[in-house]
Motif scaffolding. Sequence first.
Motif, PDB file in Angstrom:
ATOM      1  N   LEU A   1      22.767  -4.890 -24.304  1.00  0.00           N
ATOM      2  CA  LEU A   1      21.360  -5.032 -24.654  1.00  0.00           C
ATOM      3  C   LEU A   1      21.126  -4.294 -25.957  1.00  0.00           C
ATOM      4  N   ALA A   2      20.508  -4.968 -26.916  1.00  0.00           N
ATOM      5  CA  ALA A   2      20.220  -4.367 -28.213  1.00  0.00           C
ATOM      6  C   ALA A   2      18.722  -4.204 -28.371  1.00  0.00           C
ATOM      7  N   GLY A   3      18.302  -3.011 -28.790  1.00  0.00           N
ATOM      8  CA  GLY A   3      16.889  -2.752 -29.002  1.00  0.00           C
ATOM      9  C   GLY A   3      16.670  -1.599 -29.947  1.00  0.00           C
ATOM     10  N   ASP A   4      15.410  -1.358 -30.280  1.00  0.00           N
ATOM     11  CA  ASP A   4      15.084  -0.342 -31.274  1.00  0.00           C
ATOM     12  C   ASP A   4      14.547   0.945 -30.680  1.00  0.00           C
ATOM     13  N   GLY A   5      14.442   1.026 -29.340  1.00  0.00           N
ATOM     14  CA  GLY A   5      13.848   2.210 -28.742  1.00  0.00           C
ATOM     15  C   GLY A   5      14.666   2.813 -27.622  1.00  0.00           C
ATOM     16  N   ALA A   6      14.288   4.033 -27.243  1.00  0.00           N
ATOM     17  CA  ALA A   6      14.967   4.722 -26.150  1.00  0.00           C
ATOM     18  C   ALA A   6      14.803   3.970 -24.839  1.00  0.00           C
TER      19      ALA A   6
ATOM     20  N   THR B   1       7.771   7.849 -29.066  1.00  0.00           N
ATOM     21  CA  THR B   1       8.000   8.982 -28.157  1.00  0.00           C
ATOM     22  C   THR B   1       8.426   8.535 -26.767  1.00  0.00           C
ATOM     23  N   GLY B   2       8.839   7.272 -26.651  1.00  0.00           N
ATOM     24  CA  GLY B   2       9.279   6.775 -25.350  1.00  0.00           C
ATOM     25  C   GLY B   2       8.141   6.077 -24.628  1.00  0.00           C
ATOM     26  N   SER B   3       7.715   6.616 -23.490  1.00  0.00           N
ATOM     27  CA  SER B   3       6.662   5.995 -22.692  1.00  0.00           C
ATOM     28  C   SER B   3       5.329   6.042 -23.428  1.00  0.00           C
ATOM     29  N   ARG B   4       4.775   4.870 -23.709  1.00  0.00           N
ATOM     30  CA  ARG B   4       3.469   4.813 -24.366  1.00  0.00           C
ATOM     31  C   ARG B   4       2.375   5.332 -23.439  1.00  0.00           C
ATOM     32  N   ASP B   5       2.460   5.009 -22.164  1.00  0.00           N
ATOM     33  CA  ASP B   5       1.436   5.470 -21.223  1.00  0.00           C
ATOM     34  C   ASP B   5       1.409   6.987 -21.138  1.00  0.00           C
TER      35      ASP B   5
ATOM     36  N   GLU C   1      13.504  10.873 -39.011  1.00  0.00           N
ATOM     37  CA  GLU C   1      12.399  11.758 -39.374  1.00  0.00           C
ATOM     38  C   GLU C   1      11.079  11.208 -38.850  1.00  0.00           C
ATOM     39  N   ARG C   2      10.852   9.934 -39.030  1.00  0.00           N
ATOM     40  CA  ARG C   2       9.611   9.316 -38.547  1.00  0.00           C
ATOM     41  C   ARG C   2       9.568   9.302 -37.025  1.00  0.00           C
ATOM     42  N   ARG C   3      10.699   9.079 -36.389  1.00  0.00           N
ATOM     43  CA  ARG C   3      10.741   9.046 -34.926  1.00  0.00           C
ATOM     44  C   ARG C   3      10.622  10.445 -34.342  1.00  0.00           C
ATOM     45  N   GLY C   4      11.152  11.423 -35.030  1.00  0.00           N
ATOM     46  CA  GLY C   4      11.090  12.792 -34.540  1.00  0.00           C
ATOM     47  C   GLY C   4      12.189  13.144 -33.577  1.00  0.00           C
ATOM     48  N   GLN C   5      13.114  12.224 -33.364  1.00  0.00           N
ATOM     49  CA  GLN C   5      14.238  12.473 -32.469  1.00  0.00           C
ATOM     50  C   GLN C   5      15.322  11.445 -32.758  1.00  0.00           C
ATOM     51  N   CYS C   6      16.488  11.704 -32.221  1.00  0.00           N
ATOM     52  CA  CYS C   6      17.604  10.776 -32.375  1.00  0.00           C
ATOM     53  C   CYS C   6      17.814  10.047 -31.056  1.00  0.00           C
TER      54      CYS C   6
ATOM     55  N   GLU D   1      -0.725   8.311 -35.115  1.00  0.00           N
ATOM     56  CA  GLU D   1      -0.908   7.965 -33.714  1.00  0.00           C
ATOM     57  C   GLU D   1      -0.721   6.464 -33.480  1.00  0.00           C
ATOM     58  N   ALA D   2      -1.268   5.658 -34.393  1.00  0.00           N
ATOM     59  CA  ALA D   2      -1.093   4.208 -34.273  1.00  0.00           C
ATOM     60  C   ALA D   2       0.384   3.838 -34.360  1.00  0.00           C
ATOM     61  N   ASP D   3       1.105   4.490 -35.256  1.00  0.00           N
ATOM     62  CA  ASP D   3       2.531   4.226 -35.426  1.00  0.00           C
ATOM     63  C   ASP D   3       3.299   4.625 -34.175  1.00  0.00           C
ATOM     64  N   ILE D   4       2.950   5.754 -33.586  1.00  0.00           N
ATOM     65  CA  ILE D   4       3.649   6.240 -32.395  1.00  0.00           C
ATOM     66  C   ILE D   4       3.493   5.252 -31.242  1.00  0.00           C
ATOM     67  N   ILE D   5       2.273   4.772 -31.021  1.00  0.00           N
ATOM     68  CA  ILE D   5       2.044   3.853 -29.905  1.00  0.00           C
ATOM     69  C   ILE D   5       2.630   2.489 -30.203  1.00  0.00           C
TER      70      ILE D   5
END
Length: 215
Positions: free
Chosen positions: A169-174, A58-62, A196-201, A49-53
């Motif tokens: 724009l370069a970044g690491d997230g969706a 998973t995109g939107s943290r909120d 695998e860790r992200r759970g999606q591409c 859970e800490a890693d996800i946030i």
Amino acid sequence: MAPQSAALADYDFWLLDLDGTLVDVEWSYTREVFDRVGDRLGREFTDQEADIIWSGLTGSRDRQLEAWGIDPAAFWEAFHDEEDPLVRAEQTYLHDDAAFVAELEGPVGLVTHCQEFLCEPVLENVGINDWFDTRLCCTEETGWKPDPTPVERVMADLGVAHNGHRGVLAGDGANDVGAAWNAGLDAIHVERVGHERRGQCVLGDYRVQSFDDLQ
């Protein structure tokens, strides 16, 4: 499908995300912050859970916090209270492949969700203050990626808005990819955590595992 590597010279200006893109923080720091936040909220956070946030996997943290039954406003108040800027800066390291940013020609901007009270010590600690012609730390006022507003503000500051310049724009997230596309820019997604860790591409105009893959 666009090719999987981009030529640096293809673009007149560059925008970049910070956390997870150019820098990362030691896991021990993340774990300790979530332990203290959990104590304040009366809820333990697992490593996953800490890693996800932290990484926005998973995109939107909120939205993710709400799905767990956690009030986002209460979480972020506790989270920012528990972050120590100097400790955060000391525990932050620069990715080796980020060095290309220092060699970029043309305007370079930073658009980050990292808050200003944390961002400035981090940039100073890793020695990249002078890499950017302008930078913006997102707030409720500016909006949050994938909202294009913070990106457009940085483009305006750089003098490259609505004048035919081609940017990326370069970044690491969706959220970074979405912000780029919503602002009419190309998007480079650098995959730091693995599918695998992200759970999606995460799809972008270009997908790389390292900025060394850029030509």
